[in-house]
Enzyme design. Structure first.
Site, PDB file in Angstrom:
ATOM      1  N   THR A   1       5.809  -3.835  -8.499  1.00  0.00           N
ATOM      2  CA  THR A   1       6.489  -5.093  -8.779  1.00  0.00           C
ATOM      3  C   THR A   1       5.951  -5.947  -9.782  1.00  0.00           C
ATOM      4  OG1 THR A   1       7.055  -5.235  -6.346  1.00  0.00           O
ATOM      5  CG2 THR A   1       6.628  -7.404  -7.546  1.00  0.00           C
TER       6      THR A   1
ATOM      7  N   GLY B   1      11.126  -6.508   1.213  1.00  0.00           N
ATOM      8  CA  GLY B   1       9.799  -6.708   1.674  1.00  0.00           C
ATOM      9  C   GLY B   1       9.428  -8.264   1.283  1.00  0.00           C
TER      10      GLY B   1
ATOM     11  N   THR C   1       1.875  -8.642  -5.093  1.00  0.00           N
ATOM     12  CA  THR C   1       2.410  -7.238  -5.039  1.00  0.00           C
ATOM     13  C   THR C   1       1.664  -6.286  -3.889  1.00  0.00           C
ATOM     14  OG1 THR C   1       2.463  -5.144  -6.471  1.00  0.00           O
ATOM     15  CG2 THR C   1       0.757  -6.525  -7.147  1.00  0.00           C
ATOM     16  N   GLY C   2       2.446  -5.528  -3.541  1.00  0.00           N
ATOM     17  CA  GLY C   2       1.691  -4.466  -2.519  1.00  0.00           C
ATOM     18  C   GLY C   2       2.609  -4.248  -1.343  1.00  0.00           C
TER      19      GLY C   2
HETATM   20  N1  ASP Z   1       5.756  -6.021  -2.453  1.00  0.00           N
HETATM   21  C1  ASP Z   1       7.043  -4.991  -2.938  1.00  0.00           C
HETATM   22  C2  ASP Z   1       7.531  -4.852  -1.465  1.00  0.00           C
HETATM   23  O1  ASP Z   1       7.196  -4.413  -0.721  1.00  0.00           O
HETATM   24  C3  ASP Z   1       6.533  -3.760  -3.472  1.00  0.00           C
HETATM   25  C4  ASP Z   1       5.632  -3.824  -4.689  1.00  0.00           C
HETATM   26  O2  ASP Z   1       4.845  -4.892  -4.961  1.00  0.00           O
HETATM   27  O3  ASP Z   1       5.487  -3.231  -5.701  1.00  0.00           O
HETATM   28  O4  ASP Z   1       8.679  -4.590  -1.658  1.00  0.00           O
END
Ligand code: ASP
Length: 349
Positions: free
Chosen positions: A215, A245, A266-267
């Site tokens: 992200t 998400g 992000t996560g």
């Molecule tokens: N947080 C994002 C999700 O769960 C994924 C990411 O951070 O890359 O969709």
């Protein structure tokens, strides 16, 4: 805290080898910054995702490509802020750049769903008014961050999803592309590996060593003291059932309030939703009087870690203090303030 002598020593060493602080990009450098006493003229902080990002898995060329992209993104946002532009414009233009880069899991580099599609999410928040906008599961909007801002500024809603969000984006005159625009071979291969791993007994999403949360996000403080935050993603590889998400959920993946801070996460999104991570940082500052650093460290390294949620965030407060925290091995990240810049990838050694 021993960070001040460290910074002074670093500056002396940099001067000795003829480098300016602006050139001090070290892929290994991380998180803590000396506190700012008076409001910095402006500040900008970005991320390009956290996850299992290890130096041993990276070629020098690929590492350089990431560092160059992070620097180019900062150049765009910092250029706007330097000239007195708004934090909202800085966030939007910086995220557009990151969305257009195939290196990150947003826009052009988005990951694939289980069905082999790309479903993109983005959100935007204005800390001055606490207006917010978001889109979820769009498949043909070239730059979802623009759609998120348009939802905030041009609609009475906060979150639009799927076909309706796409229709709205088209009506707003935003660029529409064919779904094939989002195809990249790298992400296609990741989907194949994720599907193969799923068939193994330990094939959970988060235990896949290939897994990276790519992200992108940006938080900026402009010369007028306004904070804005934006986040954009393709979500998680192999996601199903129109899952989205934390990113389009205001307060989970994105939050901004001029009185406290701006945050972009992000996560593993499910954890960031359950723990209302972005808003939690602001609430800890507002109600408990924690500093930005205390709040971000507590949430990322204690609360989330104990819950089993991996990832990180970038944040800045009303003075321009910045925080770049992650509990995963790495996070693509960077920040800039007048006369100061740092870009990094891996965790501290
Ligand atoms: N947080 C994002 C999700 O769960 C994924 C990411 O951070 O890359 O969709």
């Amino acid at each position: 805290m021993t960070i001040r002598p460290f910074i002074i020593l670093s500056l002396i060493l940099l001067a000795a080898c003829g480098q300016t602080p602006q050139q001090a990009d070290a892929a290994e450098t991380a998180g803590e910054k000396a506190p700012v006493a008076e409001r910095a003229g402006y500040a900008i902080v970005i991320h390009g995702g956290a996850g299992t990002i290890l130096k041993e898995n990276m070629t020098p060329e690929r590492e350089q490509a990431y560092m160059d992209a992070l620097n180019a993104a900062l150049d765009i946002g910092e250029g706007i802020l330097k000239k007195g532009g708004s934090s909202m414009d800085a966030v939007e233009q910086t995220v557009i750049y990151l969305e257009n880069s195939p290196l990150f899991n947003a826009g052009k580099g988005s990951v694939f769903t289980h069905e082999g599609k790309n479903e993109l999410d983005a959100s935007f928040m204005d800390g001055a008014t606490r207006n917010a906008g978001a889109v979820g599961g769009v498949t043909v909007v070239k730059n979802p961050i623009q759609a998120a801002r348009a939802v905030m500024e041009q609609s009475v809603h906060v979150l639009l999803t799927g076909k309706g969000a796409e229709q709205f984006a088209e009506e707003q005159g935003l660029e529409i592309v064919g779904p094939e625009y989002f195809y990249t071979e790298d992400r296609w291969q990741s989907l194949q590996r994720a599907k193969a791993a799923e068939e193994q007994p330990t094939g959970a999403l988060s235990s896949n060593p290939d897994h990276k949360f790519g992200t992108v996000g940006c938080v900026a403080l402009d010369k007028a003291g306004n904070i804005a935050a934006g986040t954009s993603t393709g979500g998680m590889t192999n996601k199903r059932y129109n899952r989205f998400g934390d990113v389009p959920v205001i307060g989970a993946g994105t939050y901004a309030n001029n009185a406290t801070c701006g945050v972009s996460c992000t996560g593993h999104g499910e954890y960031f939703i359950r723990y209302a991570v972005a808003y939690d940082i602001s609430a800890l500052m507002e109600y408990k009087g924690l500093s930005l650093e205390e709040a971000t460290r507590h949430v990322i390294h204690e609360k989330l870690l104990e819950a089993g949620g991996s990832g990180g965030l970038i944040a800045l407060d009303k003075l321009g203090n910045v925080s770049l925290e992650f509990n995963s091995p790495g996070m693509y990240r960077g920040y800039a303030r007048p006369g100061e810049r740092e870009v990094g990838i891996y965790g501290e050694k």
